[in-house]
Design a protein around this motif. Structure first.
Motif, PDB file in Angstrom:
ATOM      1  N   TRP A  60       5.200   5.166  -5.303  1.00  0.00           N
ATOM      2  CA  TRP A  60       5.587   3.446  -5.616  1.00  0.00           C
ATOM      3  C   TRP A  60       4.581   3.286  -6.078  1.00  0.00           C
ATOM      4  CZ3 TRP A  60       0.898  -0.439  -4.904  1.00  0.00           C
ATOM      5  CH2 TRP A  60      -0.096   0.672  -3.785  1.00  0.00           C
ATOM      6  N   GLN A  61       5.083   2.063  -7.192  1.00  0.00           N
ATOM      7  CA  GLN A  61       4.759   1.576  -8.331  1.00  0.00           C
ATOM      8  C   GLN A  61       3.267   0.374  -8.260  1.00  0.00           C
ATOM      9  OE1 GLN A  61       4.314   3.395 -10.706  1.00  0.00           O
ATOM     10  NE2 GLN A  61       5.505   4.960  -9.598  1.00  0.00           N
ATOM     11  N   ALA A  62       3.092  -0.390  -8.835  1.00  0.00           N
ATOM     12  CA  ALA A  62       1.903  -1.435  -8.698  1.00  0.00           C
ATOM     13  C   ALA A  62       2.712  -3.184  -8.906  1.00  0.00           C
ATOM     14  CB  ALA A  62       0.790  -2.043  -9.551  1.00  0.00           C
ATOM     15  N   GLY A  63       2.970  -3.586  -7.921  1.00  0.00           N
ATOM     16  CA  GLY A  63       3.374  -5.056  -7.580  1.00  0.00           C
ATOM     17  C   GLY A  63       4.405  -4.791  -6.311  1.00  0.00           C
TER      18      GLY A  63
ATOM     19  N   LEU B  49      13.245  -9.076  13.394  1.00  0.00           N
ATOM     20  CA  LEU B  49      12.267  -9.730  13.374  1.00  0.00           C
ATOM     21  C   LEU B  49      11.869  -8.910  12.145  1.00  0.00           C
ATOM     22  CD1 LEU B  49       9.350 -11.564  12.571  1.00  0.00           C
ATOM     23  CD2 LEU B  49       9.120 -10.591  15.118  1.00  0.00           C
ATOM     24  N   VAL B  50      11.538  -8.744  10.329  1.00  0.00           N
ATOM     25  CA  VAL B  50      11.729  -8.199   9.513  1.00  0.00           C
ATOM     26  C   VAL B  50      10.465  -9.031   8.656  1.00  0.00           C
ATOM     27  CG1 VAL B  50      12.319  -6.841   7.886  1.00  0.00           C
ATOM     28  CG2 VAL B  50      13.549  -6.790   9.834  1.00  0.00           C
ATOM     29  N   ARG B  51       9.770  -8.157   8.267  1.00  0.00           N
ATOM     30  CA  ARG B  51       9.044  -9.228   7.122  1.00  0.00           C
ATOM     31  C   ARG B  51       8.480  -8.247   5.913  1.00  0.00           C
ATOM     32  NH1 ARG B  51      10.854 -12.434   9.722  1.00  0.00           N
ATOM     33  NH2 ARG B  51       9.891 -14.115  10.619  1.00  0.00           N
ATOM     34  N   GLN B  52       7.954  -8.771   5.116  1.00  0.00           N
ATOM     35  CA  GLN B  52       7.677  -8.114   3.002  1.00  0.00           C
ATOM     36  C   GLN B  52       6.030  -7.984   3.299  1.00  0.00           C
ATOM     37  OE1 GLN B  52      10.592 -10.542   3.149  1.00  0.00           O
ATOM     38  NE2 GLN B  52      11.467  -8.656   4.435  1.00  0.00           N
ATOM     39  N   TYR B  53       5.579  -7.292   2.725  1.00  0.00           N
ATOM     40  CA  TYR B  53       4.037  -7.086   2.878  1.00  0.00           C
ATOM     41  C   TYR B  53       4.005  -6.286   1.603  1.00  0.00           C
ATOM     42  CZ  TYR B  53       3.765  -9.151   7.263  1.00  0.00           C
ATOM     43  OH  TYR B  53       4.150  -9.871   8.500  1.00  0.00           O
ATOM     44  N   SER B  54       3.250  -6.763   0.837  1.00  0.00           N
ATOM     45  CA  SER B  54       2.520  -5.657  -0.738  1.00  0.00           C
ATOM     46  C   SER B  54       1.534  -4.497  -0.289  1.00  0.00           C
ATOM     47  CB  SER B  54       2.117  -6.821  -1.488  1.00  0.00           C
ATOM     48  OG  SER B  54       2.939  -7.782  -2.093  1.00  0.00           O
ATOM     49  N   LEU B  55       1.888  -3.560  -0.563  1.00  0.00           N
ATOM     50  CA  LEU B  55       1.492  -2.266  -0.851  1.00  0.00           C
ATOM     51  C   LEU B  55       0.180  -2.763  -1.891  1.00  0.00           C
ATOM     52  CD1 LEU B  55       4.113   0.694  -0.862  1.00  0.00           C
ATOM     53  CD2 LEU B  55       2.230  -0.290   1.128  1.00  0.00           C
TER      54      LEU B  55
ATOM     55  N   HIS C 199      10.239  -6.126  -7.478  1.00  0.00           N
ATOM     56  CA  HIS C 199      10.653  -6.883  -7.809  1.00  0.00           C
ATOM     57  C   HIS C 199       9.152  -8.108  -8.762  1.00  0.00           C
ATOM     58  CE1 HIS C 199      14.872  -6.207  -6.194  1.00  0.00           C
ATOM     59  NE2 HIS C 199      13.400  -6.662  -4.839  1.00  0.00           N
ATOM     60  N   PHE C 200       8.506  -6.827  -8.505  1.00  0.00           N
ATOM     61  CA  PHE C 200       7.462  -7.186  -9.526  1.00  0.00           C
ATOM     62  C   PHE C 200       6.341  -6.584 -10.490  1.00  0.00           C
ATOM     63  CE2 PHE C 200       3.072 -10.586  -8.996  1.00  0.00           C
ATOM     64  CZ  PHE C 200       3.527 -10.698  -9.622  1.00  0.00           C
ATOM     65  N   GLU C 201       7.220  -5.724 -11.556  1.00  0.00           N
ATOM     66  CA  GLU C 201       6.830  -4.053 -11.288  1.00  0.00           C
ATOM     67  C   GLU C 201       5.699  -4.779 -13.323  1.00  0.00           C
ATOM     68  OE1 GLU C 201       8.387  -0.624 -13.705  1.00  0.00           O
ATOM     69  OE2 GLU C 201       9.928  -1.665 -13.452  1.00  0.00           O
ATOM     70  N   LEU C 202       4.880  -4.252 -13.352  1.00  0.00           N
ATOM     71  CA  LEU C 202       3.528  -5.108 -14.581  1.00  0.00           C
ATOM     72  C   LEU C 202       4.582  -4.147 -15.554  1.00  0.00           C
ATOM     73  CD1 LEU C 202       0.739  -6.108 -14.540  1.00  0.00           C
ATOM     74  CD2 LEU C 202       0.169  -3.444 -14.960  1.00  0.00           C
TER      75      LEU C 202
ATOM     76  N   ILE D 234      -1.573  -7.897  -7.121  1.00  0.00           N
ATOM     77  CA  ILE D 234      -2.600  -7.899  -8.019  1.00  0.00           C
ATOM     78  C   ILE D 234      -3.252  -7.118  -8.097  1.00  0.00           C
ATOM     79  CG2 ILE D 234      -3.716  -8.610  -9.251  1.00  0.00           C
ATOM     80  CD1 ILE D 234      -1.307  -9.640  -9.284  1.00  0.00           C
ATOM     81  N   ILE D 235      -4.162  -5.896  -6.780  1.00  0.00           N
ATOM     82  CA  ILE D 235      -4.940  -4.840  -6.938  1.00  0.00           C
ATOM     83  C   ILE D 235      -4.526  -4.133  -7.532  1.00  0.00           C
ATOM     84  CG2 ILE D 235      -6.062  -3.707  -4.999  1.00  0.00           C
ATOM     85  CD1 ILE D 235      -6.936  -6.588  -3.272  1.00  0.00           C
ATOM     86  N   PRO D 236      -3.091  -3.140  -6.554  1.00  0.00           N
ATOM     87  CA  PRO D 236      -2.659  -2.233  -7.982  1.00  0.00           C
ATOM     88  C   PRO D 236      -2.378  -1.889  -9.508  1.00  0.00           C
ATOM     89  CG  PRO D 236      -1.716  -3.037  -6.347  1.00  0.00           C
ATOM     90  CD  PRO D 236      -2.090  -3.440  -6.244  1.00  0.00           C
ATOM     91  N   MET D 237      -2.409  -3.871  -9.267  1.00  0.00           N
ATOM     92  CA  MET D 237      -1.803  -4.217 -11.344  1.00  0.00           C
ATOM     93  C   MET D 237      -3.082  -3.829 -11.765  1.00  0.00           C
ATOM     94  SD  MET D 237       1.261  -6.983 -10.827  1.00  0.00           S
ATOM     95  CE  MET D 237       2.632  -6.937 -10.413  1.00  0.00           C
ATOM     96  N   ILE D 238      -3.941  -4.057 -11.377  1.00  0.00           N
ATOM     97  CA  ILE D 238      -5.767  -4.566 -12.261  1.00  0.00           C
ATOM     98  C   ILE D 238      -5.960  -2.587 -12.075  1.00  0.00           C
ATOM     99  CG2 ILE D 238      -8.146  -4.586 -11.659  1.00  0.00           C
ATOM    100  CD1 ILE D 238      -7.210  -7.481 -10.346  1.00  0.00           C
ATOM    101  N   ALA D 239      -5.005  -1.889 -11.363  1.00  0.00           N
ATOM    102  CA  ALA D 239      -6.076  -0.373 -11.101  1.00  0.00           C
ATOM    103  C   ALA D 239      -5.155   0.284 -12.472  1.00  0.00           C
ATOM    104  CB  ALA D 239      -5.827   0.620 -10.137  1.00  0.00           C
TER     105      ALA D 239
END
Length: 317
Positions: free
Chosen positions: A37-40, A51-57, A102-105, A123-128
Motif C-alpha cells: 500500500w501507499q501513503a493515503g 456493516l462495512v467501514r473504511q479506516y486509513s492505514l 483516493h488520497f495519494e501523495l 497523514i502519518i505515512p505521508m509525513i514519512a
C-alpha cells in the motif's frame, strides 16, 4: 458488500493511543505478507452483516507483515467504531478488502499537512514519505484537547520544529487565515479531519493555485439537491442496455435491480468502490472523493450517489 475478494486478518494488538481512540494491529491469518500500500490508503473492514467501514492505514508502508489503524469511538456510532473499540479482542478475525487510495501523495518539494483529530491517521505515512523524499514539510495538528490527539508525542518528538499542535481547549480553532492567507510557492496542501475543518480549509485556500489542495473525508460532504430533479437515462455499453433512473433511486440501485453486477460498499460516496467510467453525458458529481479537476474531466463517477446533468449518461458497464 458484493462479493469482493477479502483478506482474513487477526487482531494481534489493541491499545489506547488517545482519549477515545483505539489502535489495532492486524496481521494475515495465514501468516503471509499483506498487500502492499501507499501513503493515503484505506482498507474496508467487514464488521458484520451489512456493516462495512473504511479506516486509513497509519503504519509503515514498508511493513508487509502488519497493518495499523486507529479508530475513534464515535458517540453516535452506527456500529463500526463501537464494535472495534468495545467488542473486538486480540485474536479475533476480521475480513478486509483493499487497500484503496483516493488520497495519494503527489510529488512536491513542499507540503503543508493539516489534520484534525482522527484525521491524523492518513497523514502519518505521508509525513514519512515526504521525509524520505527530502521534501520540506510542516504539520498543523488540531484536536479538542491534547489528550484526544493520537500519536502527538511521537510526531512532536521526531520533528519538533515541523509540527505545530493546536488543541482547541487552549488555542481555539486553527488560525486558517494566518496559515493560508498567502499562497506558498511549490506547496501542496493535504487535509483530513472533521467536515467543518475540511470545509473551512477549502474556503480559505481558494486563492491558492488550482490543484494545490487535497482532502479526504471520513463522512459524506453535506448533501445538496440534485441539479436535474427528474428522471434520466443510463446507457450501459457493455450490457447493451438502456435504463431509466427515477428521482427516488440511485444509479447503483437501478443497475443492481437490473441484475448487472457492480462492486459497492459504503453507498454514500466516500469509499470509491463503485467508481465507474463515464463515456458520454455529464455527471452531477455528489461524492466526497473526486477533486475539482477530476470532477471537471467527467471521466468517472460514483454511481451510488452521483446523478446526471444531462438527459442520458453513457457508462462503461
Amino acid at each position: 458488500m458484493h462479493g469482493e475478494c477479502t483478506t482474513p486478518l487477526t487482531v494481534t494488538s489493541l491499545r489506547s493511543v488517545a482519549a477515545g481512540i483505539t489502535e489495532l494491529v492486524l496481521e494475515n491469518v495465514e501468516g503471509g505478507p499483506l498487500p502492499s500500500w501507499q501513503a493515503g490508503s484505506h482498507i474496508d473492514l467487514q464488521l458484520g452483516p451489512d456493516l462495512v467501514r473504511q479506516y486509513s492505514l497509519c503504519g509503515s508502508t514498508d511493513d508487509r507483515g502488519r497493518w495499523r489503524i486507529a479508530v475513534l469511538r464515535e458517540p453516535q456510532s452506527r456500529g463500526g467504531s463501537a464494535a472495534l473499540c468495545e467488542r473486538v479482542q486480540v485474536g479475533d478475525v476480521l475480513l478486509a478488502t483493499g487497500p484503496r487510495n483516493h488520497f495519494e501523495l503527489q510529488p512536491s518539494p513542499r507540503y503543508l499537512f493539516i489534520a484534525g483529530g482522527i484525521g491524523i491517521t492518513p497523514i502519518i505515512p505521508m509525513i514519512a514519505l515526504a521525509r524520505a523524499a527530502g521534501a520540506d514539510w510542516r504539520l498543523v495538528y488540531g484536536g479538542r484537547t491534547e489528550a484526544s490527539m493520537a500519536y502527538r508525542t511521537e510526531l512532536r518528538s521526531a520533528d519538533p520544529d515541523r509540527v505545530l499542535e493546536w488543541p482547541q481547549d487552549r488555542c481555539g480553532l486553527i488560525d486558517l487565515d494566518g496559515l493560508l492567507g498567502r499562497p506558498e510557492p511549490d506547496t501542496l496542501i493535504y487535509c483530513c479531519g472533521p467536515e467543518p475543518l475540511i470545509a473551512a480549509v477549502e474556503a480559505k485556500s481558494r486563492h491558492w493555485p488550482p490543484g494545490t489542495l487535497h482532502v479526504e473525508r471520513f463522512a459524506p460532504r453535506p448533501a445538496t439537491g440534485p441539479v436535474l430533479n427528474g428522471p434520466f437515462e443510463i446507457e450501459l455499453v457493455d450490457s447493451d442496455a438502456v435504463l431509466m433512473v427515477p428521482p427516488d433511486m440511485s444509479i447503483l440501485e437501478v443497475v443492481d435491480q437490473a441484475g448487472i453486477y457492480v462492486l459497492s460498499n459504503c453507498e454514500e460516496g466516500t469509499c470509491g468502490t463503485c467508481q465507474t467510467t463515464v463515456l458520454g453525458g455529464l455527471p452531477d458529481h455528489r461524492d466526497s472523493i473526486l477533486d475539482e479537476d477530476e470532477r471537471a474531466s467527467n471521466d468517472t463517477m460514483m454511481i451510488c450517489v452521483s446523478r446526471s446533468l444531462t438527459p442520458r449518461l453513457v457508462l462503461d458497464l
